[in-house]
Design a protein around this motif. Structure first.
Motif, PDB file in Angstrom:
ATOM      1  N   SER A 158       0.837  -1.200   0.000  1.00 43.43           N
ATOM      2  CA  SER A 158       0.000   0.000   0.000  1.00 43.43           C
ATOM      3  C   SER A 158       0.870   1.248   0.000  1.00 43.43           C
ATOM      4  O   SER A 158       2.065   1.202   0.308  1.00 43.43           O
ATOM      5  CB  SER A 158      -0.934   0.019   1.220  1.00 43.43           C
ATOM      6  OG  SER A 158      -0.179   0.092   2.425  1.00 43.43           O
ATOM      7  N   SER A 189       0.517   5.567   1.081  1.00 42.26           N
ATOM      8  CA  SER A 189      -0.322   6.534   1.785  1.00 42.26           C
ATOM      9  C   SER A 189       0.336   7.899   1.823  1.00 42.26           C
ATOM     10  O   SER A 189       1.563   8.022   1.771  1.00 42.26           O
ATOM     11  CB  SER A 189      -0.626   6.069   3.215  1.00 42.26           C
ATOM     12  OG  SER A 189       0.569   5.934   3.960  1.00 42.26           O
ATOM     13  N   GLN A 190      -0.516   8.914   1.888  1.00 42.53           N
ATOM     14  CA  GLN A 190      -0.087  10.301   1.987  1.00 42.53           C
ATOM     15  C   GLN A 190      -0.235  10.743   3.442  1.00 42.53           C
ATOM     16  O   GLN A 190      -1.203  10.392   4.110  1.00 42.53           O
ATOM     17  CB  GLN A 190      -0.971  11.170   1.091  1.00 42.53           C
ATOM     18  CG  GLN A 190      -0.845  12.660   1.262  1.00 42.53           C
ATOM     19  CD  GLN A 190       0.263  13.261   0.426  1.00 42.53           C
ATOM     20  OE1 GLN A 190       0.477  12.841  -0.693  1.00 42.53           O
ATOM     21  NE2 GLN A 190       0.955  14.241   0.965  1.00 42.53           N
ATOM     22  N   ALA A 218       5.035  10.879   2.139  1.00 43.97           N
ATOM     23  CA  ALA A 218       4.282   9.694   1.740  1.00 43.97           C
ATOM     24  C   ALA A 218       5.028   8.457   2.222  1.00 43.97           C
ATOM     25  O   ALA A 218       6.242   8.494   2.450  1.00 43.97           O
ATOM     26  CB  ALA A 218       4.100   9.651   0.230  1.00 43.97           C
ATOM     27  N   THR A 262      -5.167   2.009  -2.965  1.00 35.00           N
ATOM     28  CA  THR A 262      -4.829   2.003  -1.536  1.00 35.00           C
ATOM     29  C   THR A 262      -4.729   3.415  -0.977  1.00 35.00           C
ATOM     30  O   THR A 262      -4.787   3.594   0.244  1.00 35.00           O
ATOM     31  CB  THR A 262      -3.511   1.245  -1.269  1.00 35.00           C
ATOM     32  OG1 THR A 262      -2.406   1.953  -1.848  1.00 35.00           O
ATOM     33  CG2 THR A 262      -3.577  -0.177  -1.820  1.00 35.00           C
ATOM     34  N   TYR A 263      -4.561   4.409  -1.837  1.00 30.85           N
ATOM     35  CA  TYR A 263      -4.581   5.787  -1.344  1.00 30.85           C
ATOM     36  C   TYR A 263      -5.743   6.592  -1.943  1.00 30.85           C
ATOM     37  O   TYR A 263      -5.753   7.823  -1.929  1.00 30.85           O
ATOM     38  CB  TYR A 263      -3.234   6.490  -1.570  1.00 30.85           C
ATOM     39  CG  TYR A 263      -2.767   6.637  -3.003  1.00 30.85           C
ATOM     40  CD1 TYR A 263      -3.103   7.763  -3.752  1.00 30.85           C
ATOM     41  CD2 TYR A 263      -1.951   5.689  -3.591  1.00 30.85           C
ATOM     42  CE1 TYR A 263      -2.651   7.926  -5.050  1.00 30.85           C
ATOM     43  CE2 TYR A 263      -1.486   5.828  -4.888  1.00 30.85           C
ATOM     44  CZ  TYR A 263      -1.844   6.956  -5.609  1.00 30.85           C
ATOM     45  OH  TYR A 263      -1.395   7.112  -6.898  1.00 30.85           O
ATOM     46  N   THR A 289      -3.351  14.122  -3.133  1.00 28.30           N
ATOM     47  CA  THR A 289      -2.112  13.370  -2.843  1.00 28.30           C
ATOM     48  C   THR A 289      -0.925  14.077  -3.499  1.00 28.30           C
ATOM     49  O   THR A 289      -0.349  13.582  -4.472  1.00 28.30           O
ATOM     50  CB  THR A 289      -2.221  11.918  -3.339  1.00 28.30           C
ATOM     51  OG1 THR A 289      -2.583  11.919  -4.733  1.00 28.30           O
ATOM     52  CG2 THR A 289      -3.280  11.158  -2.547  1.00 28.30           C
TER      53      THR A 289
END
Length: 369
Positions: A176, A178-179, A184, A212-213, A326
């Motif tokens: 995954s 993510s932000q 990130a 995932t984000y 993002t």
């Protein structure tokens, strides 16, 4: 001033590799995560034809044409042999119907300023005297095209990145992305790694990772099959690619090229043709059909290559850039990765490091879906 941005690049295909290379050239600290070995995905299956022959609409054609012009400089920057061969492509039609369509293609390409012209059978045989051509209607010569060995390009990029202090981590599937407020992160086998920026260039897996984000990137399934041979003596004297269009034949279209090690690669249909037949019978038939025109292929061993899947956005145009939600995650998803690698790698690295928006990339933003 050199960058000190800490960047993760997910994907060791040719787009991920070229982008990571240019980021490294700008001074970024680059870490590449590749779920398998290098050149094991779509890049390893690619026919690797550098061209803008059938690219639509015109701005996308121009985008590819621009990148073609950057390939020689890219090779010089890599400073390694990457099997880059110029020499152009000839597509010849054996029947009137196919020839009419080919003539229309050349008329369009010439109006768009693409180096191309129709040539006669005699002119084709001057380029490639060993060809056996029993039926001929007309041929198109696009002399600025070439091909490259993708595995050599990718390894050259990685070598340069490591020399600049970067890391290449193989057999590491990213679960995954993510932000967060500071940048990130990527999660690999349950462990989180923090970066200033993350580039998602995972080929067909990019859509799954982007979800995932919270970003949806629709793709369609686009299978492709190529066939290889054992290394053989040179079969094409001048051209980098030969394409045969036979509207009345059992196999209506084939394209052929030979790499620097003597291995011949053959595909059926146009470069974008979709097929999943990766049987040995198909491989044998394809080599046999090509040998009708190229005597040097007679006796070559057909080596089947398992079906590969192209990264293919639903509208068939590249996906490039950040989103407002993002701003530290940059996504790259496209077909024609081999042709586009020098241009996309350089422009994407500029956007990431310099915090700018390159105007010619505006039509390819992920927010269009």
């Amino acid at each position: 001033m050199k960058s000190s941005v800490n960047v993760a690049v997910i994907g060791g295909g040719i787009i991920g590799a070229s982008t990571a290379f240019y980021l490294s050239q700008l001074g970024s600290r680059v870490t590449i995560f590749e779920k398998d070995q290098l050149a094991s995905g779509a890049s390893g299956h690619s026919f690797a034809w550098i061209n803008s022959f059938n690219k639509f609409p015109k701005p996308y054609h121009d985008f590819n044409h621009d990148s073609m012009e950057r390939w020689s400089r890219f090779e010089r920057l890599l400073n390694q042999d990457v099997g880059l061969k110029w020499g152009g492509n000839v597509t010849f039609a054996t029947d009137e119907l196919s020839g009419t369509g080919l003539a229309q293609d050349i008329n369009r390409l010439q109006k768009w300023g693409y180096p191309s012209r129709l040539i006669t059978k005699r002119e084709l045989l001057e380029l490639e005297p060993s060809l056996e051509i029993s039926k001929f209607h007309l041929a198109a010569y696009t002399w600025s095209e070439g091909h490259v060995m993708t595995d050599k390009v990718i390894h050259a990029c990685m070598n340069s990145i490591v020399e600049n202090g970067g890391k290449v981590i193989l057999n590491s599937r990213v679960d995954s992305v993510s932000q967060d407020s500071s940048g990130a992160s990527v999660v690999v086998e349950g462990k989180s790694y923090a970066f200033d920026m993350v580039v998602v260039a995972g080929g067909v897996n990019t859509s799954q990772l982007s979800e995932t984000y919270g970003l949806k990137l629709p793709q369609r399934v686009s299978p492709g099959v190529v066939v290889k041979t054992n290394p053989i003596n040179q079969i094409l004297r001048s051209l980098s690619v030969l394409q045969i269009v036979n509207g009345t034949g059992q196999i209506d279209q084939i394209h052929v090229r030979q790499d620097a090690h003597g291995v011949v690669m053959i595909g059926t249909g146009s470069q974008e043709h979709e097929t999943s037949d990766d049987s040995q019978k198909h491989a044998d038939n394809l080599v046999k059909e090509a040998a009708r025109y190229i005597p040097g292929l007679q006796g070559a061993t057909a080596i089947r290559v398992p079906v590969g899947f192209r990264p293919m956005p639903i509208d068939e145009l590249p996906v490039i850039g950040f989103t407002s939600e993002t701003p530290n995650i940059y996504v790259l998803l496209m077909h024609s990765g081999v042709t586009l690698a020098p241009l996309v790698g350089e422009l994407a690295s500029m956007e990431i490091v310099e915090n700018i928006e390159v105007e010619c990339l505006a039509r390819y933003r992920p927010t269009r879906f």
